[in-house]
Write a protein that holds these residues in place. Structure first.
Motif, PDB file in Angstrom:
ATOM      1  N   SER A   1       0.784  -1.170  -0.130  1.00 36.70           N
ATOM      2  CA  SER A   1      -0.068   0.225   0.082  1.00 36.70           C
ATOM      3  C   SER A   1       0.805   1.218  -0.127  1.00 36.70           C
TER       4      SER A   1
ATOM      5  N   THR B   1       0.993   4.164  -7.156  1.00 41.31           N
ATOM      6  CA  THR B   1      -0.053   3.487  -8.446  1.00 41.31           C
ATOM      7  C   THR B   1      -0.579   2.269  -8.172  1.00 41.31           C
ATOM      8  N   GLU B   2      -1.850   1.710  -8.664  1.00 43.52           N
ATOM      9  CA  GLU B   2      -2.356   0.569  -8.616  1.00 43.52           C
ATOM     10  C   GLU B   2      -1.063  -0.701  -9.356  1.00 43.52           C
TER      11      GLU B   2
ATOM     12  N   GLN C   1       1.731  -1.111  -7.295  1.00 46.03           N
ATOM     13  CA  GLN C   1       1.294  -1.929  -6.126  1.00 46.03           C
ATOM     14  C   GLN C   1       1.301  -3.417  -6.388  1.00 46.03           C
ATOM     15  N   GLU C   2       0.820  -3.752  -7.627  1.00 41.08           N
ATOM     16  CA  GLU C   2       0.849  -4.917  -8.138  1.00 41.08           C
ATOM     17  C   GLU C   2       2.321  -5.572  -8.307  1.00 41.08           C
TER      18      GLU C   2
END
Length: 93
Positions: free
Chosen positions: A45, A49-50, A53-54
């Motif tokens: 977290s 950005t997403e 994060q991934e």
């Protein structure tokens, strides 16, 4: 990795269709993804950005750095996404 551990979704072995070289110059032909833990979610977290994060999460789970994950072919990256999704469902799914 024993098939039993793969069956229990403790680890998942992902064969790469397009091997990569890691930062040390080693050829990587497969990734062994472990199950995520809550602490991995907390660390993830902190990324902005997403997508970051991934990639950060996948790097943690397979023992690489995000820059190595960046080098994966999209077909192999998709395999990581699928394996992660299956592991999140757990044994009772």
């Amino acid at each position: 990795m024993s098939q039993k551990l793969d069956d229990l979704l403790v680890f998942r072995t992902i064969q790469l269709d397009y091997p990569i070289k890691d930062g040390a110059g080693n050829t990587v032909t497969e990734l062994k993804m472990r199950r995520a833990k809550a602490k991995d979610m907390r660390r993830m977290s902190a990324q902005k950005t997403e997508a970051e994060q991934e990639i950060f999460m996948f790097a943690q789970l397979v023992g690489l750095v995000p820059e190595d994950i960046d080098e994966l072919d999209i077909a192999d990256y998709s395999k990581l996404q699928k394996a992660f999704t299956e592991m999140v469902k757990g044994k009772s799914a």
